[in-house]
Design a protein around this motif. Structure first.
Motif, PDB file in Angstrom:
ATOM      1  N   ILE A   1      10.654  14.998  -5.513  1.00  0.00           N
ATOM      2  CA  ILE A   1      10.682  13.888  -6.467  1.00  0.00           C
ATOM      3  C   ILE A   1      11.819  12.928  -6.126  1.00  0.00           C
ATOM      4  O   ILE A   1      11.631  11.710  -6.088  1.00  0.00           O
ATOM      5  CB  ILE A   1      10.813  14.402  -7.913  1.00  0.00           C
ATOM      6  CG1 ILE A   1       9.505  15.070  -8.329  1.00  0.00           C
ATOM      7  CG2 ILE A   1      11.163  13.269  -8.873  1.00  0.00           C
ATOM      8  CD1 ILE A   1       9.513  15.648  -9.716  1.00  0.00           C
ATOM      9  N   GLY A   2      12.978  13.459  -5.831  1.00  0.00           N
ATOM     10  CA  GLY A   2      14.107  12.620  -5.450  1.00  0.00           C
ATOM     11  C   GLY A   2      13.844  11.854  -4.173  1.00  0.00           C
ATOM     12  O   GLY A   2      14.209  10.680  -4.050  1.00  0.00           O
ATOM     13  N   GLN A   3      13.209  12.520  -3.222  1.00  0.00           N
ATOM     14  CA  GLN A   3      12.887  11.865  -1.956  1.00  0.00           C
ATOM     15  C   GLN A   3      11.912  10.719  -2.172  1.00  0.00           C
ATOM     16  O   GLN A   3      12.067   9.644  -1.602  1.00  0.00           O
ATOM     17  CB  GLN A   3      12.300  12.872  -0.970  1.00  0.00           C
ATOM     18  CG  GLN A   3      12.046  12.312   0.400  1.00  0.00           C
ATOM     19  CD  GLN A   3      13.318  11.830   1.066  1.00  0.00           C
ATOM     20  OE1 GLN A   3      14.304  12.546   1.103  1.00  0.00           O
ATOM     21  NE2 GLN A   3      13.305  10.624   1.563  1.00  0.00           N
TER      22      GLN A   3
ATOM     23  N   GLN B   1       0.834  -1.200   0.000  1.00  0.00           N
ATOM     24  CA  GLN B   1       0.000   0.000   0.000  1.00  0.00           C
ATOM     25  C   GLN B   1       0.874   1.258   0.000  1.00  0.00           C
ATOM     26  O   GLN B   1       0.596   2.211  -0.727  1.00  0.00           O
ATOM     27  CB  GLN B   1      -0.920  -0.007   1.213  1.00  0.00           C
ATOM     28  CG  GLN B   1      -1.867   1.158   1.267  1.00  0.00           C
ATOM     29  CD  GLN B   1      -2.772   1.121   2.495  1.00  0.00           C
ATOM     30  OE1 GLN B   1      -2.670   0.235   3.336  1.00  0.00           O
ATOM     31  NE2 GLN B   1      -3.652   2.092   2.595  1.00  0.00           N
ATOM     32  N   LYS B   2       1.934   1.268   0.801  1.00  0.00           N
ATOM     33  CA  LYS B   2       2.867   2.410   0.835  1.00  0.00           C
ATOM     34  C   LYS B   2       3.514   2.602  -0.532  1.00  0.00           C
ATOM     35  O   LYS B   2       3.706   3.725  -0.983  1.00  0.00           O
ATOM     36  CB  LYS B   2       3.949   2.200   1.886  1.00  0.00           C
ATOM     37  CG  LYS B   2       3.502   2.380   3.292  1.00  0.00           C
ATOM     38  CD  LYS B   2       3.452   3.839   3.640  1.00  0.00           C
ATOM     39  CE  LYS B   2       3.186   3.989   5.124  1.00  0.00           C
ATOM     40  NZ  LYS B   2       2.925   5.355   5.484  1.00  0.00           N
ATOM     41  N   LEU B   3       3.854   1.495  -1.182  1.00  0.00           N
ATOM     42  CA  LEU B   3       4.466   1.564  -2.509  1.00  0.00           C
ATOM     43  C   LEU B   3       3.505   2.193  -3.504  1.00  0.00           C
ATOM     44  O   LEU B   3       3.890   3.072  -4.281  1.00  0.00           O
ATOM     45  CB  LEU B   3       4.894   0.170  -2.968  1.00  0.00           C
ATOM     46  CG  LEU B   3       5.543   0.079  -4.337  1.00  0.00           C
ATOM     47  CD1 LEU B   3       6.837   0.868  -4.373  1.00  0.00           C
ATOM     48  CD2 LEU B   3       5.790  -1.369  -4.708  1.00  0.00           C
ATOM     49  N   ASP B   4       2.253   1.761  -3.483  1.00  0.00           N
ATOM     50  CA  ASP B   4       1.250   2.330  -4.386  1.00  0.00           C
ATOM     51  C   ASP B   4       1.054   3.825  -4.134  1.00  0.00           C
ATOM     52  O   ASP B   4       0.956   4.616  -5.076  1.00  0.00           O
ATOM     53  CB  ASP B   4      -0.082   1.607  -4.234  1.00  0.00           C
ATOM     54  CG  ASP B   4      -0.048   0.192  -4.783  1.00  0.00           C
ATOM     55  OD1 ASP B   4       0.848  -0.108  -5.598  1.00  0.00           O
ATOM     56  OD2 ASP B   4      -0.919  -0.612  -4.391  1.00  0.00           O
ATOM     57  N   GLU B   5       1.013   4.212  -2.857  1.00  0.00           N
ATOM     58  CA  GLU B   5       0.846   5.633  -2.509  1.00  0.00           C
ATOM     59  C   GLU B   5       2.024   6.457  -3.011  1.00  0.00           C
ATOM     60  O   GLU B   5       1.843   7.536  -3.571  1.00  0.00           O
ATOM     61  CB  GLU B   5       0.724   5.796  -0.998  1.00  0.00           C
ATOM     62  CG  GLU B   5      -0.563   5.278  -0.415  1.00  0.00           C
ATOM     63  CD  GLU B   5      -0.554   5.286   1.110  1.00  0.00           C
ATOM     64  OE1 GLU B   5       0.415   5.803   1.715  1.00  0.00           O
ATOM     65  OE2 GLU B   5      -1.515   4.751   1.699  1.00  0.00           O
TER      66      GLU B   5
ATOM     67  N   ALA C   1      11.213  -5.366   0.487  1.00  0.00           N
ATOM     68  CA  ALA C   1      10.440  -6.468  -0.090  1.00  0.00           C
ATOM     69  C   ALA C   1      11.369  -7.551  -0.639  1.00  0.00           C
ATOM     70  O   ALA C   1      11.138  -8.753  -0.426  1.00  0.00           O
ATOM     71  CB  ALA C   1       9.526  -5.946  -1.186  1.00  0.00           C
ATOM     72  N   ARG C   2      12.430  -7.157  -1.303  1.00  0.00           N
ATOM     73  CA  ARG C   2      13.366  -8.129  -1.875  1.00  0.00           C
ATOM     74  C   ARG C   2      14.140  -8.860  -0.778  1.00  0.00           C
ATOM     75  O   ARG C   2      14.361 -10.070  -0.862  1.00  0.00           O
ATOM     76  CB  ARG C   2      14.335  -7.426  -2.825  1.00  0.00           C
ATOM     77  CG  ARG C   2      15.337  -8.340  -3.470  1.00  0.00           C
ATOM     78  CD  ARG C   2      14.679  -9.314  -4.405  1.00  0.00           C
ATOM     79  NE  ARG C   2      15.723 -10.097  -5.059  1.00  0.00           N
ATOM     80  CZ  ARG C   2      15.557 -11.315  -5.497  1.00  0.00           C
ATOM     81  NH1 ARG C   2      14.386 -11.905  -5.398  1.00  0.00           N
ATOM     82  NH2 ARG C   2      16.547 -11.949  -6.074  1.00  0.00           N
ATOM     83  N   GLU C   3      14.552  -8.133   0.264  1.00  0.00           N
ATOM     84  CA  GLU C   3      15.268  -8.781   1.359  1.00  0.00           C
ATOM     85  C   GLU C   3      14.379  -9.793   2.076  1.00  0.00           C
ATOM     86  O   GLU C   3      14.850 -10.843   2.501  1.00  0.00           O
ATOM     87  CB  GLU C   3      15.789  -7.736   2.343  1.00  0.00           C
ATOM     88  CG  GLU C   3      16.974  -6.967   1.808  1.00  0.00           C
ATOM     89  CD  GLU C   3      17.458  -5.887   2.744  1.00  0.00           C
ATOM     90  OE1 GLU C   3      16.771  -5.584   3.754  1.00  0.00           O
ATOM     91  OE2 GLU C   3      18.523  -5.328   2.463  1.00  0.00           O
TER      92      GLU C   3
ATOM     93  N   ILE D   1      10.646   4.841  -2.629  1.00  0.00           N
ATOM     94  CA  ILE D   1      10.227   3.691  -3.435  1.00  0.00           C
ATOM     95  C   ILE D   1      11.343   2.643  -3.460  1.00  0.00           C
ATOM     96  O   ILE D   1      11.092   1.444  -3.306  1.00  0.00           O
ATOM     97  CB  ILE D   1       9.824   4.133  -4.857  1.00  0.00           C
ATOM     98  CG1 ILE D   1       8.524   4.944  -4.793  1.00  0.00           C
ATOM     99  CG2 ILE D   1       9.689   2.938  -5.797  1.00  0.00           C
ATOM    100  CD1 ILE D   1       8.158   5.650  -6.076  1.00  0.00           C
ATOM    101  N   ALA D   2      12.576   3.093  -3.604  1.00  0.00           N
ATOM    102  CA  ALA D   2      13.711   2.164  -3.604  1.00  0.00           C
ATOM    103  C   ALA D   2      13.833   1.453  -2.261  1.00  0.00           C
ATOM    104  O   ALA D   2      14.126   0.254  -2.210  1.00  0.00           O
ATOM    105  CB  ALA D   2      14.995   2.922  -3.934  1.00  0.00           C
TER     106      ALA D   2
END
Length: 76
Positions: free
Chosen positions: A47-49, A20-24, A61-63, A54-55
């Protein structure tokens, strides 16, 4: 989300909340890019923040997928 998310805060979220945070964040990034393209936006640093946020979400998620980091356990 403008101030940035911390890894420790993201660690406390389960998979659904993380998604949900990713989608937001993606939606907010799209809106900011659109505002800058139309000349209505002023804060370019945001935008950079958002990209870094997102990264961070993708990293956690990957970890978790690789077993490096564990998701929080549901309390009984």
């Amino acid at each position: 989300m403008a101030k940035g998310l911390k890894m420790s805060d993201l660690d406390l979220l389960d998979e659904e909340q993380l998604s949900q945070k990713l989608d937001e964040a993606k939606t907010e990034l799209f809106n900011l890019r659109f505002q800058l393209a139309t000349g209505a936006g002023e804060d370019r640093g945001q935008i950079g923040q958002l990209r870094r946020d997102i990264a961070r979400i993708y990293t956690i998620a990957r970890e978790r997928e690789l077993g490096i980091r564990t998701a929080p356990q549901a309390e009984e």
